[in-house]
Design a protein around this motif. Structure first.
Motif, PDB file in Angstrom:
ATOM      1  N   VAL A  72     -10.395 -15.019  44.619  1.00 56.83           N
ATOM      2  CA  VAL A  72     -11.353 -14.874  45.718  1.00 56.83           C
ATOM      3  C   VAL A  72     -11.044 -13.555  46.276  1.00 56.83           C
ATOM      4  N   LEU A  73      -9.777 -12.923  46.575  1.00 55.34           N
ATOM      5  CA  LEU A  73      -9.752 -11.755  47.167  1.00 55.34           C
ATOM      6  C   LEU A  73      -9.871 -10.657  46.260  1.00 55.34           C
ATOM      7  N   ARG A  74      -9.427 -10.575  44.873  1.00 50.86           N
ATOM      8  CA  ARG A  74      -9.487  -9.662  43.897  1.00 50.86           C
ATOM      9  C   ARG A  74     -10.856  -9.307  43.537  1.00 50.86           C
ATOM     10  N   ARG A  75     -11.580 -10.434  43.169  1.00 55.14           N
ATOM     11  CA  ARG A  75     -12.962 -10.611  42.689  1.00 55.14           C
ATOM     12  C   ARG A  75     -14.293 -10.642  43.678  1.00 55.14           C
ATOM     13  N   SER A  76     -13.990  -9.914  44.999  1.00 54.31           N
ATOM     14  CA  SER A  76     -14.925  -9.989  45.911  1.00 54.31           C
ATOM     15  C   SER A  76     -15.042  -8.432  46.392  1.00 54.31           C
ATOM     16  N   GLN A  77     -15.968  -8.180  47.123  1.00 55.53           N
ATOM     17  CA  GLN A  77     -16.095  -6.812  47.855  1.00 55.53           C
ATOM     18  C   GLN A  77     -15.959  -6.864  49.313  1.00 55.53           C
TER      19      GLN A  77
END
Length: 527
Positions: A72-77
């Protein structure tokens, strides 16, 4: 050559007396008759089943949750990614036993949330141990998995997007294979942490006993060193298996070539959902800390919830300042000496030819990963009990250095290995000694790693109770060991205050280290 050989010999002797001989001595305390009495009983089978069942379930949930949150943290902006990274690792800054106390404050029979929502369930036992273990181990799994995801190459995902392959298949066929080895390493690291921890089961286990809690009670309560040694050896087995597997993973791991950094496309709905998920999970993991703060400033929980500073005054009467000074002295000394020894060891193993002596020294440096703190502490009691360092603060510093040695060593080893062999060739051509290369080249260029090593030793020495619990006395006792003692006296507000104080010390230290590193980075950029 003579100086190099002398340095290697000194380090090998250090490991011999600080690790190998104490552990070997532990085996000599195991009596054959006691093995039959203890191991081949229904009671031991129950202890083993309890330990394995809670550990396996907590490990599965902790690692799965860490994988989900990291994704969630790495694959969002989303904004404030760094803030979430910090918040999700804050639970690492308090002892495991504090997480169990926080759960009792929140979900116990008179807990804050239990009363507010009128809940009826028994926290003590299997459920409580699993919950406490997840709180305690999640940050480690999160750091390992999040780091692995940051090195993924976007090329394969870009091809899948063009071919219209669903996200689920991308995750199963690309993401999991890419991070398979770090994920497995995280599983073993978390399993070992939970299986050997006695803080959570001691505080919240009730009648549901685990091997580590049983070992603690046998030694501290009954002074039964034979039974303690047997359980210690049993606790070593899964930890040692994890160590061997981790070494195999590390050996087989190849450096990946990052062709293109992962591209996260704009998606406002996804980012809104990611923010909600991360805020919710952050609150859940910070709830025990909120409970410490609340309990520290109320008159008497749960009878009188009016604000009061009485507990701070009571803490001063308990000589809490003396215990805090002990903790800071132990933590700073461990950090300073541990960083020096682990860095010098890494310098020898990373910047020397891979001779049998160097490889043996590298293996010894990694070996503390396989030794649970509670086992190491017991081995020190049995080995050093008639020496001049026993009952002094020096043995607490030594046991902490050994207990936390491997991770800082690997930080230094990986950093120093990054410099090519050409540095050694240039030094030989120009007649520059290894010592001058260390002082003038490697230390200045690996300062950030050294800061991280120092920080690792300090924060872990502040929160540990496992390795030092058998070795401390009234004069040198660290602050963290007050927590089980105060809880045994039903002084729950005082235990919350001690946990909060440890957290504050670690946050101040980590903040100081952060600003110091930022200052260094700015200075380097200006140059």
């Amino acid at each position: 050559m003579k100086k190099k050989n002398k340095s290697r010999l000194i380090l090998i002797i250090f490991f011999l007396f600080a690790v190998i001989l104490p552990l070997f001595n532990l085996f000599t305390y195991v009596r054959r008759d006691d093995i039959k009495i203890l191991i081949f009983t229904d009671g031991f089978s129950e202890l083993m089943f309890n330990s394995l069942s809670t550990t396996i379930l907590a490990t599965f949930i902790s690692v799965s949750l860490a994988l989900f949150v990291s994704g969630v943290l790495r694959r969002s902006q989303i904004k404030f990614k760094n803030m979430f990274n910090v918040v999700l690792t804050v639970p690492m800054l308090i002892p495991s036993i504090s997480h169990a106390i926080g759960l009792i404050i929140l979900f116990g029979h008179n807990g804050i949330i239990t009363q507010f929502l009128d809940l009826h369930f028994n926290l003590f036992g299997f459920v409580g141990i699993v919950m406490g273990s997840i709180l305690y181990s999640f940050p480690v799994a999160f750091l390992l998995i999040s780091d692995a995801l940051s090195y993924e190459d976007y090329t394969s995902y870009e091809a899948c997007e063009i071919l219209g392959i669903p996200k689920v298949k991308q995750f199963l066929n690309i993401t999991l294979p890419n991070i398979g080895k770090p994920l497995l390493a995280a599983c073993f690291a978390v399993f070992t942490m939970i299986f050997t921890d006695y803080g959570v089961p001691l505080m919240i286990g009730g009648k549901f006993q685990t091997l580590s809690a049983y070992m603690y009670r046998e030694i501290i309560g009954l002074l039964n060193f034979s039974n303690g040694a047997i359980i210690g050896v049993v606790l070593l087995i899964p930890a040692f298996i994890a160590f061997i597997v981790d070494l195999k993973i590390e050996k087989e791991r190849h450096d990946s070539t990052l062709v293109r950094k992962f591209v996260v496309k704009e998606n406002k709905k996804r980012d809104l959902l990611a923010n909600i998920i991360l805020i919710l999970i952050s609150v859940i993991f910070l709830l025990p800390i909120f409970a410490f703060v609340l309990l520290s400033v109320v008159e008497q929980f749960p009878k009188n919830m009016s604000l009061s500073l009485r507990h701070f005054k009571d803490a001063l009467q308990l000589d809490i300042v003396d215990y805090l000074i002990n903790s800071l002295t132990i933590a700073l000394s461990t950090a300073l000496l541990g960083t020096v020894v682990s860095y010098l060891t890494a310098y020898i193993t990373a910047r020397s030819n891979k001779t049998p002596t160097v490889l043996f020294l590298h293996l010894l440096s990694m070996f503390s990963l396989a030794i649970p703190g509670v086992v190491l502490g017991l081995s020190y009691v049995l080995f050093f009990n008639s020496t001049f360092i026993y009952n002094t603060i020096f043995i607490l510093i030594l046991v902490n250095i050994v207990h936390f040695f491997s991770s800082p060593y690997l930080m230094a080893y990986n950093s120093l290995s990054g410099y090519g062999s050409s540095f050694n060739d240039l030094a030989e051509v120009h007649g520059i000694s290894k010592w001058r290369m260390l002082v003038d080249v490697f230390i200045p260029n690996t300062q950030l790693t050294i800061f991280e090593m120092f920080s690792f030793f300090f924060t872990n020495s502040m929160i540990t109770i496992s390795a030092v619990s058998f070795l401390s006395n009234v004069r040198n006792q660290p602050l963290a060991l007050l927590i089980p003692q105060l809880d045994a006296q039903s002084l729950i507000e005082a235990t919350a205050l001690v946990s909060l104080l440890i957290l504050i010390c670690n946050i101040i230290f980590k903040s100081g280290m952060y600003f110091f590193k930022q200052h260094k980075l700015k200075g380097e950029n200006n140059e």
